[in-house]
Design a protein around this motif. Sequence first.
Motif, mmCIF file in Angstrom:
data_model
loop_
_atom_site.group_PDB
_atom_site.id
_atom_site.type_symbol
_atom_site.label_atom_id
_atom_site.label_comp_id
_atom_site.label_asym_id
_atom_site.label_seq_id
_atom_site.Cartn_x
_atom_site.Cartn_y
_atom_site.Cartn_z
ATOM 1 N N ILE A 272 14.418 0.052 -56.258
ATOM 2 C CA ILE A 272 14.561 -1.393 -56.082
ATOM 3 C C ILE A 272 14.114 -1.751 -54.675
ATOM 4 O O ILE A 272 14.552 -1.133 -53.696
ATOM 5 C CB ILE A 272 16.015 -1.838 -56.314
ATOM 6 N N GLU A 273 13.219 -2.721 -54.566
ATOM 7 C CA GLU A 273 12.824 -3.257 -53.263
ATOM 8 C C GLU A 273 13.484 -4.625 -53.103
ATOM 9 O O GLU A 273 13.409 -5.474 -53.996
ATOM 10 C CB GLU A 273 11.304 -3.372 -53.155
ATOM 11 N N THR A 274 14.100 -4.850 -51.957
ATOM 12 C CA THR A 274 14.903 -6.051 -51.727
ATOM 13 C C THR A 274 14.240 -6.954 -50.692
ATOM 14 O O THR A 274 13.723 -6.469 -49.674
ATOM 15 C CB THR A 274 16.315 -5.664 -51.256
ATOM 16 N N PHE A 275 14.256 -8.249 -50.962
ATOM 17 C CA PHE A 275 13.771 -9.260 -50.028
ATOM 18 C C PHE A 275 14.834 -10.345 -49.911
ATOM 19 O O PHE A 275 15.637 -10.546 -50.828
ATOM 20 C CB PHE A 275 12.450 -9.864 -50.513
ATOM 21 N N ASP A 276 14.836 -11.052 -48.795
ATOM 22 C CA ASP A 276 15.795 -12.129 -48.561
ATOM 23 C C ASP A 276 15.042 -13.450 -48.490
ATOM 24 O O ASP A 276 14.203 -13.652 -47.602
ATOM 25 C CB ASP A 276 16.572 -11.887 -47.262
ATOM 26 N N VAL A 277 15.362 -14.373 -49.404
ATOM 27 C CA VAL A 277 14.579 -15.594 -49.559
ATOM 28 C C VAL A 277 15.481 -16.824 -49.521
ATOM 29 O O VAL A 277 16.669 -16.763 -49.838
ATOM 30 C CB VAL A 277 13.809 -15.575 -50.897
ATOM 31 N N LEU A 278 14.872 -17.949 -49.166
ATOM 32 C CA LEU A 278 15.582 -19.224 -49.198
ATOM 33 C C LEU A 278 15.737 -19.666 -50.649
ATOM 34 O O LEU A 278 14.755 -19.830 -51.367
ATOM 35 C CB LEU A 278 14.795 -20.274 -48.411
ATOM 36 N N LEU B 102 20.001 -17.946 -47.466
ATOM 37 C CA LEU B 102 19.157 -16.842 -47.917
ATOM 38 C C LEU B 102 19.892 -16.056 -48.989
ATOM 39 O O LEU B 102 21.093 -15.802 -48.880
ATOM 40 C CB LEU B 102 18.798 -15.922 -46.754
ATOM 41 N N LYS B 103 19.164 -15.672 -50.011
ATOM 42 C CA LYS B 103 19.723 -14.868 -51.096
ATOM 43 C C LYS B 103 18.861 -13.621 -51.284
ATOM 44 O O LYS B 103 17.646 -13.656 -51.065
ATOM 45 C CB LYS B 103 19.740 -15.665 -52.409
ATOM 46 N N PRO B 104 19.468 -12.498 -51.720
ATOM 47 C CA PRO B 104 18.678 -11.272 -51.913
ATOM 48 C C PRO B 104 17.946 -11.273 -53.248
ATOM 49 O O PRO B 104 18.464 -11.739 -54.260
ATOM 50 C CB PRO B 104 19.740 -10.175 -51.882
ATOM 51 N N LEU B 105 16.723 -10.769 -53.216
ATOM 52 C CA LEU B 105 15.937 -10.507 -54.425
ATOM 53 C C LEU B 105 15.912 -9.014 -54.683
ATOM 54 O O LEU B 105 15.837 -8.213 -53.748
ATOM 55 C CB LEU B 105 14.484 -10.952 -54.235
ATOM 56 N N HIS B 106 15.879 -8.650 -55.978
ATOM 57 C CA HIS B 106 15.870 -7.238 -56.348
ATOM 58 C C HIS B 106 14.708 -6.970 -57.304
ATOM 59 O O HIS B 106 14.826 -7.166 -58.515
ATOM 60 C CB HIS B 106 17.199 -6.854 -56.992
ATOM 61 N N ASP B 107 13.575 -6.550 -56.740
ATOM 62 C CA ASP B 107 12.411 -6.168 -57.535
ATOM 63 C C ASP B 107 12.538 -4.709 -57.940
ATOM 64 O O ASP B 107 12.780 -3.841 -57.082
ATOM 65 C CB ASP B 107 11.123 -6.326 -56.730
#
Length: 755
Positions: A90-96, A322-327
């Motif tokens: 899982i790759e995580t990003f933090d997005v608005l 900001l919320k985390p994304l889980h690709d």
Amino acid sequence: MRAPLLVLATGMLATARVADPAPIRGFTAESSRAERAWETKLQAIPDPARMREHMRLLAARPHHVGTAAGRANAEWIRDQFRAYGWQAEIETFDVLFPTPVERVVELVAPSRFRARLQEPTVAGDPTTAQHDEQLPTYNAYSADGDVTAPLVYVNYGIPADYEELAHHGVSVKGAIVIARYGASWRGIKPKVAAEHGAVGCLIYSDPRDDGWSGGAVFPAGPMRPADGVQRGSVMDMPTHPGDPLTPGIGATKDAKRLTKEESGVLTTIPVLPISYADAAPLLAALGGQVVPGPWRGGLPQTYRFGPGPARVHLVVKSEWGLKPLHDVIARLPGTTEADQWVIRGNHHDAWVNGAEDPISGLVPELEEARALGALYAQGWRPKRTIVYAAWDGEEPGLLGSTEWAEAHADELRQRAVAYLNTDTNGRGVLGVEGSHTLEKFVNEVARDVEDPEAHVSVWKRQQAAALQGGTPEARREARERGDLRIGALGSGSDYTAFLDHLGVASMNLGFGGEDDGGIYHSIYDDFYWYTHFSDTSFVYGRALAQTMGTAVMRLGSADLLPFAFTNLAETAQRYTRELQTLRDRRAEQLADRRRDVEDGVYAASSDPRAPTVAPPVLAAPPRLEFAALDNALDSLSHAAARYERAYSRFAERGASATDGGSAPNGLAAINARLVQAERALTAPEGLARRPWFTHLLYAPGWYTGYGVKTMPGPREAIEEDRWADADAELARVAAALTREATLVAELANALGGGR
């Protein structure tokens, strides 16, 4: 004795043809036989019962961005890939990602009414009762605001509708507009409203578009019920998709972020979606002229423009965090060309439970992965690395795929062979849109998969559908052209960053056309709805897994990547003819308008009781310079034909051919050049007004959002009467096609000449 021998010889030939069909594009005769044997095994594996169970599990809870259920789904998907034999992380990003904290829509004059802004539970459908976990009905990335203003009905709220309003003397300056969903992507509606001076925007689902005019409403049927609401993003994605605060770079924890005010993609006025039950009292309170026939929806009341006497109070306030994304990213490593990647994706997040959107496309992807993993365990090995992705955050603005593509942009520009996307899936005909370098390839794939209802090839059913409608020219093409045409891609799903930003050849596939529905982005898009009204037996889920799995295998294992350029050249010629026709029609329209104004036609035809206003007189457009574009197209057509002749010799002689680099050790070098063919159609400076979009043949329209504009630079310059820009944009497209022609000619030489 000759006759019996002739019969015997003919029979032997027929048997040979059945047993040994023509080689697959990109494969030699020998490698094609091995490939078909593996594909037969793959197509036997996808299981409708497993897809049904996986949908039930993944759609069991609301799982929008940042939720525990969304993370749990991502972890479950990762673990499934691992169980199938893939390397998965899982790759995580933090997005608005804003979520609403206050929403109000109320009619304050001439009477009072407060909108419910709530979708009710449906008896017998258990997930509709999960209200504590559901996102409220709202439009993500709406500006916060508290406004009270007159209401004006603007039909679909697209630029042409504002021309009609101006013709009737109606202004939206200082007003709240109410627009119905449809005719463009929802984010265009507040964008155009704000450009015309509106202070707020409501978007409602009219029953003529996806409610009871199309059939029984849910739960008795598939259409939108009176209280159903379409959620959705209104970010200005034609400027750029992805995290609003990190354009062009991955939204990692240490990424440099813009402020909200600097982002440039958030709406400037508050926006809310409402149901047609909530819209009806607002529309009924409008006065003014009765709208023209095409503007009238399905509500049993008179549709009027306004403004007044209706006044509306609109409040939108969100929490902007900001919320985390889980690709989820899974890999099967390749062998001889492992540094090239074939990428396949579908998103896993939803606005609520999302059985149709996106789980109907995700569960076939999981079955493909299971099948490919099973073949890998049996000894099958692709030449190229296969990457499967389950993206997070697609719904708010293609967040997960865009952030991953931006974070890995340098690798993708060097390594990505193609990106294959799905989103939703239903019953019926295979729909394909994508890069025209892959048109011949996908036609061949469709010929080798069986339609589960018609029991003919998927391709044959596509052809039959094309023959049932369309123009005489389109029907003739469907019968006579070797390949069925595919559409061009605009935006609206996860291929956007790959094709439009990075220049990776891309396709979007899915079955549909037999089932209507009105539950898009509502709480009613759930397991109950899908298993009652869509692909209830999941046989088209299996067909999608078979189609995409076959495409992935062929791209992953081809000796020579199966790109073709003759279809691209022909399609680009069609686009050029469209531009020439568009310019000429606009010139005729403006000339007619000038004559009508000068002759007093508008003044004489205006009804004093419902007066109209003459449109402005604009200067006649200049002649445009198409010579450079025509020359580039000639060069591309000749180079594409040469490449196809060289490819035919490769197909006949196989990889043992030694002239021009066709030997096996030369094919890898040719393949490395082939993956750059789509990149040649991009320009690093990007499109005017939106440099993130670099592809010069395909882009979402500035005023369509999802809908494609082909050759977007010159096309939009002509449509918007920006004549000073049109010739420069035509020259840019010509330069891109010249680059493509040069590359294709070099590839033809490397493959053996093709003269």
